[in-house]
Design an enzyme around this catalytic site. Structure first.
Site, short mmCIF file in Angstrom:
data_model
loop_
_atom_site.label_atom_id
_atom_site.label_comp_id
_atom_site.label_asym_id
_atom_site.label_seq_id
_atom_site.Cartn_x
_atom_site.Cartn_y
_atom_site.Cartn_z
N SER A 30 0.83 -1.21 0.00
CA SER A 30 0.00 0.00 0.00
C SER A 30 0.87 1.26 0.00
O SER A 30 0.48 2.27 -0.57
CB SER A 30 -0.88 0.06 1.25
N LYS A 58 -9.40 -1.27 5.53
CA LYS A 58 -8.79 -0.32 6.46
C LYS A 58 -9.37 1.05 6.16
O LYS A 58 -10.13 1.22 5.22
CB LYS A 58 -7.28 -0.23 6.21
N HIS A 79 6.74 -11.61 0.91
CA HIS A 79 5.84 -11.02 1.92
C HIS A 79 6.53 -11.10 3.28
O HIS A 79 7.30 -12.02 3.54
CB HIS A 79 4.51 -11.78 1.97
N GLY A 80 6.24 -10.16 4.16
CA GLY A 80 6.74 -10.23 5.53
C GLY A 80 6.11 -11.43 6.23
O GLY A 80 5.05 -11.92 5.83
N ASP A 81 6.77 -11.90 7.29
CA ASP A 81 6.24 -13.10 7.98
C ASP A 81 5.18 -12.74 9.04
O ASP A 81 4.89 -13.52 9.93
CB ASP A 81 7.39 -13.92 8.59
N ASP A 82 4.61 -11.55 8.91
CA ASP A 82 3.61 -11.11 9.89
C ASP A 82 2.23 -11.69 9.60
O ASP A 82 1.27 -11.38 10.28
CB ASP A 82 3.52 -9.58 9.92
N ASP A 86 -37.28 19.67 17.87
CA ASP A 86 -36.62 19.63 16.56
C ASP A 86 -37.44 20.42 15.54
O ASP A 86 -38.05 19.87 14.64
CB ASP A 86 -36.50 18.14 16.15
C1 SPV Z 1 -32.45 14.03 12.01
O1 SPV Z 1 -31.69 13.15 12.44
O2 SPV Z 1 -32.61 15.11 12.58
C2 SPV Z 1 -33.21 13.80 10.78
C3 SPV Z 1 -33.58 12.43 10.42
O3 SPV Z 1 -33.56 14.76 10.13
S1 SPV Z 1 -35.17 12.18 11.06
O4 SPV Z 1 -35.13 12.41 12.48
O5 SPV Z 1 -35.56 10.81 10.75
O6 SPV Z 1 -36.06 13.12 10.39
MG MG Z 2 -33.44 16.56 11.15
#
Ligand code: SPV
Ligand code: MG
Length: 432
Positions: free
Chosen positions: A9, A44, A89-92, A204
């Site tokens: 990598s 990863k 390859h390494g032996d790890d 909310d």
């Molecule tokens: C929130 O996480 O505030 C969202 C998703 O808007 S929901 O609550 O499902 O509307």
């Molecule tokens: Mg929301």
């Protein structure tokens, strides 16, 4: 001249890599199978450097003759394709999570008449440790912001989880599931309007202002390195949205999701049980376009959230809106549903995919919670958001402890359900 295959990598180049290459040169001409970003991300964290950047480093290293992409974590397909005389390859990998890949490599080498050479692993250095050290210092604003688009390019499906506070974000960032050759972690955070509001003891309904939410996200960013998608409710008034979007991107947030509601919005999971209205489709398309024109860079995404299924406006309305929103410039679409079964979400995904093969599709499977990530991937979703689970899990835990301290007049009974003081000290570096 014999041929030698080495899979690598090299995200952080160190002398362990040079030891392997120097050893390989003794056996023949070296072909490096450079793991692609997709191959690395399957097992990863996304590499710090892109494939192209890692390629440039590698082509300048003495002894490296050819570089080919290794597109899987598994070496076998490339062994069969390039038929090397030797693989180094390494032996790890004599035990532990890499062991099954050793078996597969040996099997492939046997088929083509090649030989495995294992050399002692360089013990005084570890790429994973170096990476952990780097990430413990944080991440630049730009690198964090870009990560979402990079992840979307290389992983079939991303999982994001709600973080409402720095400590919940630390838990989200560090959670890992490792079993045999399965590696899973969360790709980033969801800043939820619901849980940010609940955290502040507020409903909310867009009453918690954006500046307070950004302060919280800034605190989360101080102690984490993964990307964040912000739930920006309706985006608010157009004039406010234009201003906020710039501040949001500058903080290093990777994407906002705005929902097509107007007036006083309520949480979607209430649907039509409460009074809430969907925005006119053209007005919302304009909001998306305005958001797009106020971006600072193309790394930042504006995701349009469709509430047609929540508000029972039907599948046609949902799809028509999706088409208009994508045409207006939406970088991705989120479709929301409050049904317990995923049928309508699946139907939408299939219809959407027949219109747009590559626009990312996002879902929030709070109510249809038996549906697995694999099923969602199969119908075309690219991002799954677990929108409120860390908040919802902390509430019953706190409530029960508070209740039991009252009940027993002491704390001995609740001790077993608590993180120990020792673990608290170990949790945050520098506490001791
Ligand atoms: C929130 O996480 O505030 C969202 C998703 O808007 S929901 O609550 O499902 O509307
Ligand atoms: Mg929301």
């Amino acid at each position: 001249m014999k041929s030698v295959y080495i899979g690598m990598s090299i995200d952080i180049l160190h002398h362990g890599h040079i030891n392997i290459i120097e050893h390989g040169v003794r056996y023949g001409e070296i072909t490096i199978g450079l793991l692609t970003d997709e191959a690395i991300a399957s097992h990863k964290r996304l590499p710090l450097l892109t494939y192209e950047q890692r390629y440039r480093i590698l082509e300048n290293i003495r002894g490296v003759k050819n570089i080919v992409p290794q597109k899987e974590w598994d070496y076998a397909p490339n062994i069969k394709k390039y038929k090397p005389n030797f693989m180094i390859h390494g032996d790890d990998w004599l035990d532990g999570p890499l062991f099954p890949y050793r078996e597969k490599a040996i099997d492939a080498l046997n088929q083509i008449g090649g030989e495995l050479i294992e050399i002692p692993y360089t013990t005084d250095v570890s790429s994973s440790k170096l990476k952990d050290d780097l990430f413990s210092k944080g991440i630049s604003v730009d690198a964090r912001k870009k990560t979402l688009k990079r992840l979307l390019r290389v992983k079939p499906i991303l999982r994001f989880i709600e973080a409402h506070s720095p400590i919940s974000a630390i838990i989200a960032e560090k959670s890992k599931y490792i079993d045999n050759n399965i590696f899973k972690e969360f790709d980033g955070f969801w800043s939820s309007s619901l849980t940010d509001s609940i955290e502040m003891g507020m409903p909310d309904i867009e009453a918690l202002d954006v500046s307070k939410r950004l302060l919280n996200i800034n605190n989360i960013f101080d102690v984490t390195t993964k990307p964040l998608i912000m739930d920006l409710d309706t985006g608010g008034k157009l004039e406010h949205f234009q201003i906020n979007i710039k501040t949001i991107e500058r903080l290093g947030i990777s994407a906002v999701i705005i929902e097509d509601k107007k007036g006083l919005k309520k949480n979607s999971l209430f649907g039509n049980e409460v009074s809430q209205n969907q925005e006119d489709v053209d007005a919302f398309a304009e909001k998306i376009a305005i958001g797009k024109s106020n971006r600072l860079s193309s790394d930042f995404m504006i995701i349009a959230r469709i509430e047609s299924l929540i508000l029972e406006k039907g599948m046609n309305d949902a799809i028509e809106r999706a088409i208009k929103y994508v045409e207006a410039g939406a970088d991705a679409i989120m479709i929301h549903s409050r049904l317990k079964e995923p049928l309508e979400i699946f139907t939408f995904a299939k219809l959407f995919r027949s219109n747009f093969a590559h626009i990312p599709l996002v879902c929030v499977p709070t109510s249809y919670n038996k549906t697995t990530e694999d099923q969602l991937l199969n119908v075309g979703f690219n991002i799954v958001i677990y929108a409120n689970h860390l908040m919802r899990s902390s509430y019953p835990a706190m409530k029960s402890v508070a209740f039991n301290i009252l009940k027993y007049g002491r704390s001995a009974e609740v001790e077993k359900s608590l993180i120990s003081i020792k673990e608290v000290l170990d949790l945050i570096p520098g506490t001791k």
